[in-house]
Design a protein around this motif. Structure first.
Motif, PDB file in Angstrom:
ATOM      1  N   GLY A 373       0.793  -1.229   0.000  1.00 44.12           N
ATOM      2  CA  GLY A 373       0.000   0.000   0.000  1.00 44.12           C
ATOM      3  C   GLY A 373       0.820   1.272   0.000  1.00 44.12           C
ATOM      4  O   GLY A 373       0.263   2.376  -0.004  1.00 44.12           O
ATOM      5  N   TYR A 563      -7.498  -7.297  -1.005  1.00 45.28           N
ATOM      6  CA  TYR A 563      -7.771  -7.700  -2.388  1.00 45.28           C
ATOM      7  C   TYR A 563      -7.340  -9.145  -2.573  1.00 45.28           C
ATOM      8  O   TYR A 563      -6.574  -9.675  -1.780  1.00 45.28           O
ATOM      9  CB  TYR A 563      -7.020  -6.770  -3.353  1.00 45.28           C
ATOM     10  CG  TYR A 563      -7.763  -5.466  -3.554  1.00 45.28           C
ATOM     11  CD1 TYR A 563      -7.941  -4.590  -2.491  1.00 45.28           C
ATOM     12  CD2 TYR A 563      -8.318  -5.132  -4.784  1.00 45.28           C
ATOM     13  CE1 TYR A 563      -8.653  -3.413  -2.648  1.00 45.28           C
ATOM     14  CE2 TYR A 563      -9.032  -3.947  -4.953  1.00 45.28           C
ATOM     15  CZ  TYR A 563      -9.200  -3.097  -3.881  1.00 45.28           C
ATOM     16  OH  TYR A 563      -9.907  -1.943  -4.041  1.00 45.28           O
ATOM     17  N   MET A 585       1.979  -9.896  -2.492  1.00 42.96           N
ATOM     18  CA  MET A 585       1.797 -10.806  -3.629  1.00 42.96           C
ATOM     19  C   MET A 585       2.919 -11.824  -3.680  1.00 42.96           C
ATOM     20  O   MET A 585       4.062 -11.505  -3.387  1.00 42.96           O
ATOM     21  CB  MET A 585       1.918 -10.038  -4.950  1.00 42.96           C
ATOM     22  CG  MET A 585       0.964  -8.910  -5.127  1.00 42.96           C
ATOM     23  SD  MET A 585       1.537  -7.974  -6.576  1.00 42.96           S
ATOM     24  CE  MET A 585       0.062  -7.015  -6.879  1.00 42.96           C
ATOM     25  N   CYS A 599      -1.991  -7.728   2.926  1.00 42.69           N
ATOM     26  CA  CYS A 599      -2.575  -6.741   2.008  1.00 42.69           C
ATOM     27  C   CYS A 599      -3.111  -5.541   2.786  1.00 42.69           C
ATOM     28  O   CYS A 599      -3.708  -5.674   3.843  1.00 42.69           O
ATOM     29  CB  CYS A 599      -3.709  -7.377   1.211  1.00 42.69           C
ATOM     30  SG  CYS A 599      -4.561  -6.190   0.164  1.00 42.69           S
ATOM     31  N   GLY A 601      -5.043  -3.276   1.242  1.00 41.86           N
ATOM     32  CA  GLY A 601      -6.304  -2.861   0.643  1.00 41.86           C
ATOM     33  C   GLY A 601      -6.229  -1.577  -0.144  1.00 41.86           C
ATOM     34  O   GLY A 601      -7.243  -0.896  -0.334  1.00 41.86           O
ATOM     35  N   GLY A 603      -5.703  -1.244  -3.277  1.00 44.23           N
ATOM     36  CA  GLY A 603      -6.422  -1.435  -4.530  1.00 44.23           C
ATOM     37  C   GLY A 603      -5.673  -1.003  -5.774  1.00 44.23           C
ATOM     38  O   GLY A 603      -6.201  -1.089  -6.884  1.00 44.23           O
ATOM     39  N   VAL A 604      -4.455  -0.552  -5.644  1.00 48.02           N
ATOM     40  CA  VAL A 604      -3.715  -0.074  -6.818  1.00 48.02           C
ATOM     41  C   VAL A 604      -3.453  -1.223  -7.792  1.00 48.02           C
ATOM     42  O   VAL A 604      -3.511  -1.053  -9.014  1.00 48.02           O
ATOM     43  CB  VAL A 604      -2.390   0.612  -6.393  1.00 48.02           C
ATOM     44  CG1 VAL A 604      -1.592   1.044  -7.606  1.00 48.02           C
ATOM     45  CG2 VAL A 604      -2.698   1.822  -5.516  1.00 48.02           C
ATOM     46  N   CYS A 605      -3.212  -2.420  -7.248  1.00 48.24           N
ATOM     47  CA  CYS A 605      -2.898  -3.545  -8.140  1.00 48.24           C
ATOM     48  C   CYS A 605      -4.108  -3.959  -8.971  1.00 48.24           C
ATOM     49  O   CYS A 605      -3.970  -4.688  -9.960  1.00 48.24           O
ATOM     50  CB  CYS A 605      -2.366  -4.730  -7.349  1.00 48.24           C
ATOM     51  SG  CYS A 605      -3.528  -5.359  -6.134  1.00 48.24           S
TER      52      CYS A 605
HETATM   53  S1  SF4 Z   1      -1.128  -3.468  -4.099  1.00 43.75           S
HETATM   54 FE1  SF4 Z   1      -2.788  -4.961  -4.045  1.00 43.75          FE
HETATM   55  S2  SF4 Z   1      -1.931  -6.605  -2.775  1.00 43.75           S
HETATM   56 FE2  SF4 Z   1      -0.673  -4.816  -2.390  1.00 43.75          FE
HETATM   57  S3  SF4 Z   1      -1.601  -3.833  -0.631  1.00 43.75           S
HETATM   58 FE3  SF4 Z   1      -2.505  -2.870  -2.429  1.00 43.75          FE
HETATM   59  S4  SF4 Z   1      -4.376  -4.056  -2.773  1.00 43.75           S
HETATM   60 FE4  SF4 Z   1      -3.116  -5.287  -1.415  1.00 43.75          FE
END
Ligand code: SF4
Ligand code: SF4
Lengths: 623, 199
Positions: A373, A563, A585, A599, A601, A603-605
């Motif tokens: 995040g 996510y 990930m 995670c 949260g 949400g960028v991915c």
């Molecule tokens: S990039 Fe995706 S996996 Fe990483 S923290 Fe944000 S929502 Fe979670």
């Protein structure tokens, strides 16, 4: 009582388990300090973490200053008003403050002024391991070195007494292992804070015009000679044992040495120095006359050793000295029990039967990474993409000191240059038309104010070619989320102002200044490419709160919603793990999975830029 | 009980390694035993490999010398292997099986090794006890109690001379009121788990 209540308890006389830096904070409270200031830096930051929370409760004024030099100047101001003041920083911070220090030492102080420098042997969190005891020598001021948290607290009080007795600033030098050691500390009573303010107008005590400085220098040297012979100072200690060997030590070296002497029952007497500038010659001379073999145990530079060898020579004492200059001890990295044992055993010709520990096994390295995040990850991802889109492959990436230094590692590789606070922009101001080069500059919000602004002025003035990404995460994240000038300080909100980065940069004359939210990848990409195409100095303020700060706020009221990867949609292209690399990930079989416990949260991915197949979605059903 | 216990607590930044160390050392102090702990702060904490040393007994130096760790509390299996050189053949390892793959693995398109292979590798060299502390922590309603579970289990499997009462005192001192219940529960779970694994 809670930990915080104990920390400010006026009576003291309690045994607390304190970190070295917490012990220093307690010492500052016990000493009745009226004003404290700092710029955060590991390994000194926890002193501020405590004072920030308790200052108002104990009637002390505390501030996070814009940089170490200003922090020293603020404390100096309080001192000229007659108040006890304390300023603290990491070792390289003292480089920033040094200009002022070199003259404050000459002019002297009124209220006690103690300057703490936390050195970082082994560079756990630093770019070098300079030995700041040498600053004491350079500035002609006393240097005090504690070995343990208990001493750290006690010596702070002695440091203030010394500073006030001689009207001289005192350098209080710790190292990582003293600042970050936790052990039992017996607290003492809290002295009342002396609050009467006065200033001697027209006396020019604190004026360094050459004609006055010449007089100051003589005074300063006289003070230091007197301190060297002041028998009221009880910072040095002798621990005598039978035998002809002596050891002289300071700081954490004393702890390792003592353990070894006890474990192997060695006939070594110890002179432990708490005051390492000026050396109290008489004590050392007596010690050297008693023991004709002397081992010197000190981390980093042969600072004590040089002085002690000179003393022996000047006084024609025939003594064998074992130290760094003759190769018994290393001059780099921090010591531990093994290093000290090796040096002592070689000096004494001991055969110590040590089972060599098994060699380390090879394990996949795990260097620090940007948090899940973290807004910086999104910024690096987008800048990298923008450079690729515009086919710019000759931009030098000039980065700076902060969490975002980690952008230099895989997969972003963005850090051709990382030198010192603010150097990113100073360096980029050297990307002048004559050289035909350009750069992309990364600098954090706190670092920008600390030491970046002069570099930006210089870049604009000289028509340099650079795009500056201000990573504005609303805090000084790396050292533990301390407040910065550009965001309101939640604890002291009522009497502080917020300084706008945007108008600052515009005021300096940066040709294009835009704000963007790094989580909004599309908008960010658009703005970054636009700036990269614009000649001269351009800036994007990538504004998004540090994930740790945001998490704290979310956790207080609700839960983080993670996510997850929809297995059927994941094609196993691994683009997300390769290019975005969020630590939540990882690869499992031929798919990617997201660890819900890690995670954040953000949400960028889930944006198509990261996963072109739309396989990442919010997991509303997560526990 | 030995005169001196050298404990190395390792894991990944953010897993509560520091909290575990503070719990152990606060309990030691509450027991009236001398203790010195060495902490990690700053950049190193950001998701990297971290370890803190807790030395219980009559000793001053804050770092456990290589090969001298008696008890290793590993919050993550790879990290247990990483500190192997800090232990000796007599050391006891208590390992949380929660795996956290380093990002470098993903970048290289590699998978994390299987827990079984990591643990059996360790078991060939040392006395090892394992637990999935994160799963257990779920029962307390607070995932961050995993570090308390680890300390509780480890201190049952390797006697540091600290009583339950001192651990409970330490929990009350260290955790804010709203987390105390979960941590006391976690402490019980850790003790039960220890009893189960030695059976
Ligand atoms: S990039 Fe995706 S996996 Fe990483 S923290 Fe944000 S929502 Fe979670
Ligand atoms: S502490 Fe904040 S700024 Fe630093 S890596 Fe984590 S999220 Fe990013």
């Amino acid at each position: 009582m809670s930990e915080i209540d104990d920390m400010i308890d006026p009576k003291g006389n309690k045994i607390l388990l304190l970190l070295g830096n917490e012990a220093i904070a307690r010492g500052v409270i016990e000493a009745g300090v009226a004003s404290a200031s700092t710029y955060p830096g590991t390994p000194s930051s926890e002193v501020g973490d405590v004072l920030y929370r308790v200052a108002r409760k104990v009637g002390m004024r505390f501030e996070y200053s814009v940089n170490e030099k200003v922090a020293l100047e603020v404390s100096f101001a309080a001192s000229t008003l007659g108040l006890r003041s304390f300023v603290f920083m990491k070792h390289v911070g003292l480089n920033v403050a040094a200009d002022a220090l070199m003259s404050i030492s000459y002019s002297g102080v009124k209220g006690g002024l103690v300057i703490m420098s936390a050195d970082d042997p082994s560079m756990h969190s630093s770019q070098n391991e300079q030995d700041n005891r040498l600053y004491g020598q350079l500035a002609h001021i006393p240097v005090i070195e504690p070995s343990t948290p208990q001493e750290a607290k006690d010596f702070i009080i002695s440091a203030f007494e010394l500073s006030e007795r001689y009207h001289i600033p005192v350098l209080f030098r710790t190292t990582t292992r003293v600042s970050h050691e936790r052990s039992a500390v017996k607290t003492g009573p809290v002295a009342g804070i002396r609050k009467s303010i006065s200033f001697d107008y027209g006396k020019m005590d604190f004026n360094s015009l050459p004609s006055l400085a010449r007089q100051h220098k003589l005074n300063l040297e006289r003070k230091m000679r007197e301190i060297a012979h002041d028998e009221r100072i009880s910072l040095n200690r002798m621990i005598e044992r039978e035998g002809s060997w002596g050891a002289i030590t300071s700081g954490v070296g004393y702890s390792y040495l003592t353990d070894i002497i006890e474990e192997y029952d060695l006939p070594v007497s110890v002179l432990k120095l708490g005051l390492t500038n000026p050396l109290q010659d008489n004590i050392i001379l007596d010690f050297m006359r008693k023991y004709n073999n002397i081992i010197i145990v000190e981390e980093l530079d042969p600072y004590l050793e040089t002085k002690i060898r000179a003393l022996a020579q000047l006084n024609s004492i025939s003594v064998k000295i074992y130290g760094k200059m003759d190769g018994y001890f290393p001059t780099d990295y921090e010591y531990d029990g093994n290093v000290v044992l090796r040096g002592v055993a070689r000096a004494m010709g001991l055969k110590i039967d040590e089972k060599a520990p098994e060699p380390a096994v090879k394990v996949t390295p795990r260097p620090p990474v940007l948090c899940p995040g973290c807004p910086h990850r999104a910024s690096f991802f987008i800048v990298k993409r923008a450079l690729r889109m515009l086919k710019i492959d000759d931009a030098i990436i000039s980065s700076d000191i902060g969490c975002y230094s980690l952008g230099a590692l895989d997969p972003f590789d963005m850090g051709d240059i990382i030198i010192s606070m603010g150097t990113s922009v100073g360096y980029s101001s050297g990307m002048v038309p004559e050289f035909g080069k350009r750069s992309v500059t990364f600098i954090g919000d706190s670092t920008l104010f600390h030491g970046g602004l002069p570099g930006i002025v210089n870049a604009v003035k000289n028509n340099a070619q650079t795009t500056i990404i201000v990573l504005d995460n609303r805090t000084t994240a790396m050292t533990g989320q301390q407040p910065t000038p550009s965001a309101l300080d939640p604890t002291y909100e009522d009497d502080m102002k917020e300084i706008s980065i945007e108008s600052t940069l515009k005021g300096i004359g940066v040709s294009k200044v835009v704000e963007a939210d790094p989580y909004d990848l599309k908008d960010m990409l658009h703005k970054v490419t636009d700036c990269l195409k614009t000649p001269g100095v351009t800036a994007i303020i990538a504004k998004r709160e540090c994930a740790i700060l945001r998490d704290r706020k979310i956790r207080r009221v609700s839960k983080i919603v993670p996510y997850h990867v929809i297995p059927d949609k994941c094609t196993g292209c691994f683009r997300c793990v390769t290019d975005f690399s969020c630590p939540a990930m990882s690869i499992k079989g031929n798919k990617v999975v997201i660890d819900a416990a890690l995670c954040d949260g953000c949400g960028v991915c889930a944006e198509r830029f990261v996963c072109p197949y739309g396989a990442i979605e919010v997991d509303e059903n997560a526990e | 009980m030995k005169m001196q216990s050298n404990v190395v607590i390792c894991g990944v930044g953010g897993q509560g390694v520091l909290t575990a160390g503070k719990l152990l050392s606060t309990a030691a102090l509450s027991e009236g035993i001398q203790v010195v702990m060495s902490e990690i702060h700053g950049l190193a904490q950001r998701g990297g490999a971290v370890s803190v040393d807790v030395r219980i007994g009559n000793v001053l130096g804050p770092i456990v010398p290589d090969g001298k760790g008696d008890l290793i509390i590993a919050m993550e299996p790879l990290e247990a292997l990483r500190v192997l050189h800090r232990s000796s053949r007599e050391s006891v390892f208590v390992v949380n099986t929660q795996k956290i793959p380093p990002v470098s693995l993903g970048i290289a398109h590699r998978e994390y090794p299987s827990i079984e292979s990591l643990v059996s590798d360790l078991k060939r060299r040392r006395t090892v006890f394992t637990v999935n502390a994160l799963e257990l922590a779920r029962k307390t309603g607070e995932l961050r109690t995993a570090s308390t579970i680890m300390v509780s289990m480890a201190s049952a499997l390797y006697d540091t001379g600290i009583t339950d009462e001192s651990f409970l005192n330490a929990i009350k001192r260290l955790f804010p009121l709203r987390y105390q219940k979960a941590n006391i529960e976690a402490f019980d779970l850790g003790r039960k788990e220890a009893a189960a694994v030695v059976k």
